[in-house]
Design a protein around this motif. Structure first.
Motif, PDB file in Angstrom:
ATOM      1  N   GLY A 185       0.792  -1.220   0.000  1.00 38.67           N
ATOM      2  CA  GLY A 185       0.000   0.000   0.000  1.00 38.67           C
ATOM      3  C   GLY A 185       0.825   1.271   0.000  1.00 38.67           C
ATOM      4  N   SER A 186       2.044   1.211   0.555  1.00 38.87           N
ATOM      5  CA  SER A 186       2.905   2.398   0.587  1.00 38.87           C
ATOM      6  C   SER A 186       3.193   2.909  -0.815  1.00 38.87           C
ATOM      7  N   ASN A 187       3.317   2.017  -1.777  1.00 38.88           N
ATOM      8  CA  ASN A 187       3.572   2.440  -3.152  1.00 38.88           C
ATOM      9  C   ASN A 187       2.365   3.163  -3.750  1.00 38.88           C
ATOM     10  N   HIS A 188       1.177   2.720  -3.440  1.00 41.29           N
ATOM     11  CA  HIS A 188      -0.008   3.357  -4.003  1.00 41.29           C
ATOM     12  C   HIS A 188      -0.224   4.744  -3.397  1.00 41.29           C
ATOM     13  N   GLU A 189       0.098   4.903  -2.137  1.00 39.92           N
ATOM     14  CA  GLU A 189       0.036   6.234  -1.542  1.00 39.92           C
ATOM     15  C   GLU A 189       1.055   7.154  -2.217  1.00 39.92           C
ATOM     16  N   ALA A 190       2.254   6.626  -2.464  1.00 41.36           N
ATOM     17  CA  ALA A 190       3.320   7.435  -3.068  1.00 41.36           C
ATOM     18  C   ALA A 190       2.978   7.824  -4.494  1.00 41.36           C
ATOM     19  N   LEU A 191       2.488   6.872  -5.289  1.00 43.99           N
ATOM     20  CA  LEU A 191       2.204   7.213  -6.692  1.00 43.99           C
ATOM     21  C   LEU A 191       1.008   8.154  -6.794  1.00 43.99           C
ATOM     22  N   ALA A 192       0.048   8.039  -5.874  1.00 38.79           N
ATOM     23  CA  ALA A 192      -1.086   8.959  -5.885  1.00 38.79           C
ATOM     24  C   ALA A 192      -0.626  10.370  -5.548  1.00 38.79           C
ATOM     25  N   TYR A 193       0.250  10.487  -4.552  1.00 42.12           N
ATOM     26  CA  TYR A 193       0.733  11.814  -4.178  1.00 42.12           C
ATOM     27  C   TYR A 193       1.582  12.427  -5.288  1.00 42.12           C
ATOM     28  N   ALA A 194       2.476  11.622  -5.874  1.00 38.11           N
ATOM     29  CA  ALA A 194       3.378  12.148  -6.906  1.00 38.11           C
ATOM     30  C   ALA A 194       2.609  12.701  -8.091  1.00 38.11           C
ATOM     31  N   GLY A 195       1.536  12.018  -8.481  1.00 35.99           N
ATOM     32  CA  GLY A 195       0.743  12.503  -9.596  1.00 35.99           C
ATOM     33  C   GLY A 195       0.055  13.816  -9.278  1.00 35.99           C
ATOM     34  N   SER A 196      -0.528  13.905  -8.093  1.00 34.37           N
ATOM     35  CA  SER A 196      -1.244  15.131  -7.727  1.00 34.37           C
ATOM     36  C   SER A 196      -0.293  16.299  -7.520  1.00 34.37           C
ATOM     37  N   ALA A 197       0.953  16.001  -7.104  1.00 38.54           N
ATOM     38  CA  ALA A 197       1.946  17.053  -6.869  1.00 38.54           C
ATOM     39  C   ALA A 197       2.696  17.447  -8.136  1.00 38.54           C
ATOM     40  N   GLY A 198       2.463  16.717  -9.238  1.00 38.49           N
ATOM     41  CA  GLY A 198       3.123  17.036 -10.502  1.00 38.49           C
ATOM     42  C   GLY A 198       4.637  16.947 -10.427  1.00 38.49           C
ATOM     43  N   LEU A 199       5.150  15.868  -9.840  1.00 34.95           N
ATOM     44  CA  LEU A 199       6.597  15.726  -9.665  1.00 34.95           C
ATOM     45  C   LEU A 199       7.250  15.310 -10.987  1.00 34.95           C
ATOM     46  N   GLU A 200       7.480  16.286 -11.831  1.00 34.28           N
ATOM     47  CA  GLU A 200       7.964  16.039 -13.191  1.00 34.28           C
ATOM     48  C   GLU A 200       9.347  15.400 -13.220  1.00 34.28           C
ATOM     49  N   ARG A 201      10.171  15.628 -12.219  1.00 34.27           N
ATOM     50  CA  ARG A 201      11.530  15.081 -12.215  1.00 34.27           C
ATOM     51  C   ARG A 201      11.583  13.671 -11.625  1.00 34.27           C
ATOM     52  N   LEU A 202      10.433  13.095 -11.315  1.00 41.43           N
ATOM     53  CA  LEU A 202      10.364  11.739 -10.775  1.00 41.43           C
ATOM     54  C   LEU A 202      10.093  10.739 -11.891  1.00 41.43           C
ATOM     55  N   HIS A 203      10.898   9.691 -11.947  1.00 39.82           N
ATOM     56  CA  HIS A 203      10.767   8.639 -12.951  1.00 39.82           C
ATOM     57  C   HIS A 203      10.794   7.283 -12.248  1.00 39.82           C
ATOM     58  N   THR A 204       9.882   6.414 -12.616  1.00 38.06           N
ATOM     59  CA  THR A 204       9.830   5.067 -12.054  1.00 38.06           C
ATOM     60  C   THR A 204       9.942   4.052 -13.180  1.00 38.06           C
ATOM     61  N   VAL A 205      10.714   2.997 -12.933  1.00 41.00           N
ATOM     62  CA  VAL A 205      10.748   1.847 -13.836  1.00 41.00           C
ATOM     63  C   VAL A 205      10.197   0.659 -13.070  1.00 41.00           C
ATOM     64  N   VAL A 206       9.158   0.031 -13.599  1.00 39.73           N
ATOM     65  CA  VAL A 206       8.579  -1.166 -12.992  1.00 39.73           C
ATOM     66  C   VAL A 206       9.000  -2.372 -13.821  1.00 39.73           C
ATOM     67  N   ARG A 239       4.279  16.132 -15.328  1.00 39.54           N
ATOM     68  CA  ARG A 239       3.830  14.868 -14.739  1.00 39.54           C
ATOM     69  C   ARG A 239       5.017  13.965 -14.434  1.00 39.54           C
ATOM     70  N   PRO A 240       4.915  13.146 -13.388  1.00 38.58           N
ATOM     71  CA  PRO A 240       5.914  12.081 -13.218  1.00 38.58           C
ATOM     72  C   PRO A 240       5.737  11.047 -14.325  1.00 38.58           C
ATOM     73  N   HIS A 241       6.769  10.236 -14.526  1.00 42.32           N
ATOM     74  CA  HIS A 241       6.800   9.319 -15.662  1.00 42.32           C
ATOM     75  C   HIS A 241       7.123   7.911 -15.185  1.00 42.32           C
ATOM     76  N   VAL A 242       6.401   6.930 -15.705  1.00 38.50           N
ATOM     77  CA  VAL A 242       6.687   5.529 -15.388  1.00 38.50           C
ATOM     78  C   VAL A 242       6.900   4.744 -16.672  1.00 38.50           C
ATOM     79  N   VAL A 243       7.909   3.881 -16.649  1.00 41.42           N
ATOM     80  CA  VAL A 243       8.164   2.948 -17.732  1.00 41.42           C
ATOM     81  C   VAL A 243       7.960   1.549 -17.180  1.00 41.42           C
ATOM     82  N   VAL A 244       7.006   0.828 -17.725  1.00 41.87           N
ATOM     83  CA  VAL A 244       6.778  -0.564 -17.349  1.00 41.87           C
ATOM     84  C   VAL A 244       7.576  -1.437 -18.303  1.00 41.87           C
ATOM     85  N   ALA A 245       8.580  -2.120 -17.775  1.00 39.09           N
ATOM     86  CA  ALA A 245       9.474  -2.950 -18.589  1.00 39.09           C
ATOM     87  C   ALA A 245       9.052  -4.413 -18.452  1.00 39.09           C
ATOM     88  N   ARG A 246       8.480  -4.942 -19.513  1.00 41.20           N
ATOM     89  CA  ARG A 246       8.004  -6.316 -19.508  1.00 41.20           C
ATOM     90  C   ARG A 246       9.173  -7.275 -19.713  1.00 41.20           C
TER      91      ARG A 246
END
Length: 233
Positions: free
Chosen positions: A153-174, A221-228
């Motif tokens: 759940g900690s990740n979902h709280e973090a990604l929800a906050y990052a989106g609403s805060a517009g953390l453009e310099r944040l990048h996640t790779v899943v 916006r923050p950016h996520v790359v999902v790497a399959r």
């Protein structure tokens, strides 16, 4: 700051040999090898950090949340000159700085101690907020997480906050190798998009596709790359 990783002469083709130097009771081989291509493309072509700039305020930050399988991470750091290749053969031993989870106080270039699931993304959000508060708008923050970490759940709280805060310099790779207990209609990317992120899903072994996804613009916006990645790897 320009891309500053040292050219030690090692190439992607050398990484399997470097990983082979690490032996012992490592139980997370797939966790390591699933990250190898992402880590190489980031450190070789994207991140603006190297051995000479690892303490500079203007550096990019890379946080390995998926720290329970750090062998590929160590191989890439050694290949890029953050520490001697000779350290690799001591991996996991009592006197080695290279533990089964990375330790930021022992290993040059490591930003966080990690391995417990669900911590990396919240730490990355805090890092991006801290940089913003200091007026440091240039450094990018990158965090690599596993798909199973999205069970936390900690990740979902973090990604929800990052989106609403517009953390453009944040990048996640899943790293998505179908290890998560839960899923979402439309895939992992849809979960981030619903929270206001820019999102793209790519083949996690395709270096050209990864680089294009990592460098795609995402203003405001923050950016996520999902790497399959196939789970068998």
């Amino acid at each position: 700051m320009t891309q500053a990783t040292a050219d030690t002469g090692f190439r992607y083709e050398d990484l399997s040999r470097l990983i082979a130097l690490m032996t012992g009771a490592e139980k997370h081989g797939p966790a390591a090898t699933s990250t190898l291509d992402v880590l190489w493309v980031l450190y070789d072509r994207v991140l603006r950090v190297g051995p000479a700039t690892a303490e500079e305020p203007g550096r990019d930050r890379f946080l390995l949340s998926k720290g329970h399988g750090p062998m590929a991470y160590y191989a890439v750091l050694a290949a890029k000159g953050f520490f001697p290749v000779g350290w690799l053969s001591g991996f996991g031993s009592y006197e080695s700085p290279l533990g089964h989870h990375p330790d930021r106080t022992l290993i040059p270039g490591v930003e966080i101690g990690s391995g417990s699931l669900g911590h990396g993304l919240p730490l990355a959000v805090g890092s991006a907020l801290g940089l913003r508060a200091q007026g440091l708008d240039e450094p990018a923050v990158w965090v690599l997480i596993g798909d199973a970490e999205l069970d936390e759940g900690s990740n979902h709280e973090a990604l929800a906050y990052a989106g609403s805060a517009g953390l453009e310099r944040l990048h996640t790779v899943v790293i998505d190798n179908d290890s998560a207990t839960h899923g979402w209609h439309g895939g992992i990317a849809s979960r981030f998009e619903a929270a206001g992120w820019s999102a793209v899903t790519v083949d996690g072994r395709d270096h050209a596709a990864l680089h294009a996804a990592f460098t795609a613009p995402h203003p405001g916006r923050p950016h996520v790359v999902v790497a399959r990645v196939e789970k068998k790897q």
